[in-house]
Design an enzyme around this catalytic site. Sequence first.
Site, PDB file in Angstrom:
ATOM      1  N   ARG A   1      45.073  12.641   8.320  1.00 15.82           N
ATOM      2  CA  ARG A   1      43.642  12.612   8.093  1.00 15.82           C
ATOM      3  C   ARG A   1      43.166  11.239   7.660  1.00 15.82           C
ATOM      4  NH1 ARG A   1      41.177  17.444   7.370  1.00 15.82           N
ATOM      5  NH2 ARG A   1      40.251  16.941   5.356  1.00 15.82           N
TER       6      ARG A   1
ATOM      7  N   CYS B   1      32.611  22.134   0.276  1.00 17.63           N
ATOM      8  CA  CYS B   1      31.776  22.793   1.287  1.00 17.63           C
ATOM      9  C   CYS B   1      32.056  24.290   1.282  1.00 17.63           C
ATOM     10  CB  CYS B   1      31.975  22.180   2.668  1.00 17.63           C
ATOM     11  SG  CYS B   1      33.678  21.933   3.121  1.00 17.63           S
TER      12      CYS B   1
END
EC number: 2.1.1.-
Lengths: 378, 335
Positions: B160, B261
């Site tokens: 990532r 989130c």
Amino acid sequence: MAAFSRQVLDWHRLIPLTWACMARQTLHLGEQRRTTASLLRKLTTASNGGVTEELSCVRSNNYVQEPECRRNLVQCLLEKQGTPVEQGSLELERVMSSLQDMGFSNAHINELLSVRRDASLQQLLDIISEFILLGLNPEPVCVVLKKSPQLLKLPIMQMRKRSSYLRKLGLGEGKLKRVLYCCPEIFTMRQQDINDTVRLLKEKCLFTVQQVTRILHSCPSVLREDLGQLEYKFQYAYFRMGIKHPDIVKSEYLQYSLTKIKQRHIYLERLGRYQTPDKKGQTQIPNPLLKDILRVSEAEFLARTACTSVEEFQVFKKLLAREEEESESSTSDDKRASLDGDEDEEDEEDNDEDDDDEDDDEAEDNDDDEDDDEEEQL
Amino acid sequence: MTYSVQFGDLWPSIRVSLLSEQKYGALVNNFAAWDHVSAKLEQLSAKDFVNEAISHWELQSEGGQSAAPSPASWACSPNLRCFTFDRGDISRFPPARPGSLGVMEYYLMDAASLLPVLALGLQPGDIVLDLCAAPGGKTLALLQTGCCRNLAANDLSPSRIARLQKILHSYVPEEIRDGNQVRVTSWDGRKWGELEGDTYDRVLVDVPCTTDRHSLHEEENNIFKRSRKKERQILPVLQVQLLAAGLLATKPGGHVVYSTCSLSHLQNEYVVQGAIELLANQYSIQVQVEDLTHFRRVFMDTFCFFSSCQVGELVIPNLMANFGPMYFCKMRRLT
């Protein structure tokens, strides 16, 4: 005296000829014997008494006459009898009286006469008679013919054949009215096409014969539908929504457009207000009744079944339309490109998941046994 | 605890939004010809919601309810320009392309993701840490402010972090990337208290979470599946540790924003409260939550906020404004 006998002799020749012509014209239709007889009666009553004996013994004549001559004869006849003369007004009277016998009011009759255009009076009478025999009342007959005057052009043999087919399908006995209002082409379309639809409903969708009749009666638009679409619509109800045959029929589900069905169903599904029943036919929440989904107006649907604002549904419809469009043309590559640099903590491949398939993960997580407070459920 | 319990009547609207296509914002790249890019985006009928909010900032301040809010320049990170389409408008932005200066013109992201960066309130010359930086959208936004004297971007996952590097490559000019202004690492974020304690002016802790929006779509490897239950239970523990590390890495007087989130208060408020407690008990460090009420008010035209958070703010998705979920909470390290 001689002049008079000559006159009688002339009449003697005229009237049988006239009668014979009329008879030739009408005799091939069995049902017209009755009207022929009444016509004969009219002729006899109109004429002088002395001619009656001649009429009662008909001798076949070899005279051949042109139609105009025949009309002229009628005219002459009518003139001599002192009745008002119009082109074919005798036939007109006959037809009118038949219609009256069937129950049509004068207003109806005027309407019917005005729509017939170039169809003959006899044709008009024949077609109307068929409808009456199929169980339609005079008022609906007028409405149908006014709306779809092309039905008057149907050859009567085809009309008869179709009527008997419709009776076999269970659409006699007055069930035809709604079908005719919605789908008059049930008389003009190819029988094969009706057959194909009926077979689809019976063999692929596995509706019973009675159910098929009911469907044709309540949702005549299925006759116009593409067979693939119709089958898909059925499968959508049965597999995706979990609705069984009796409810599909009762709710008249098949009359609604697939777009409307999908919009409202998928909306409810994503709201969490509709669940596809599991293998045992059970759901965790009671699903709203089909009539509260499809039969109601959009305003009522949103207020009582979906319980959301109007604007949310408007946006949803647009989003759904776009989803459907894109899943058909599957532009997944474009989608991926436009999501360049997606912020969410996701691997890129996951970004273009189709939203169509609402996989309800919560079905897995709503555990019966697990009462862990920390367990997240959707 | 189910979301339907937590959100009540709001839940169906949230759920349908989560399952429908989300809305994006276009973060203008200030390293490109940003005025030209802004004009282009305006032509599409999109609007810069940051600009709109800031112009409302002073207008919104009312006496009585709370102390007068600090000026926008204090409370909101500067130089951020992000365009969105109006409420109910489902138009999409065209994919970003490189501009005349060789870097991409804008970055498409969930507009709600910008809020934690805005709330952090960067000031020119700040030394900034992005503790869980990948895939890099918020990192990019931090750089856009032009305030970072030094920016440290870290994420545990090397793959990532590679994505983050790619983003920086496409958006940020070489001289900024290659200098010692930006440092990218792939270490364990929980160690930062020991590694670089009391170092940073501003710290962003955008933790790994259940990413609810995508979890609802993904069938395989879904965090909500029963088989991953242990992972879910451990998550808040991990999150507390990361936030605590971020707080320890902050200078006294510095600010931290925690964001996720996720909709779950177990990953949101619970974690904030847990970390503050941990710092008080184990380290005797006082941390105060900063009120974001005024901040929320100026952004209410663009986003839907949940009104019942105990601490912090939560953007909830709605079909009219399908951004989020995004939870964020601002804290100040007092000691």
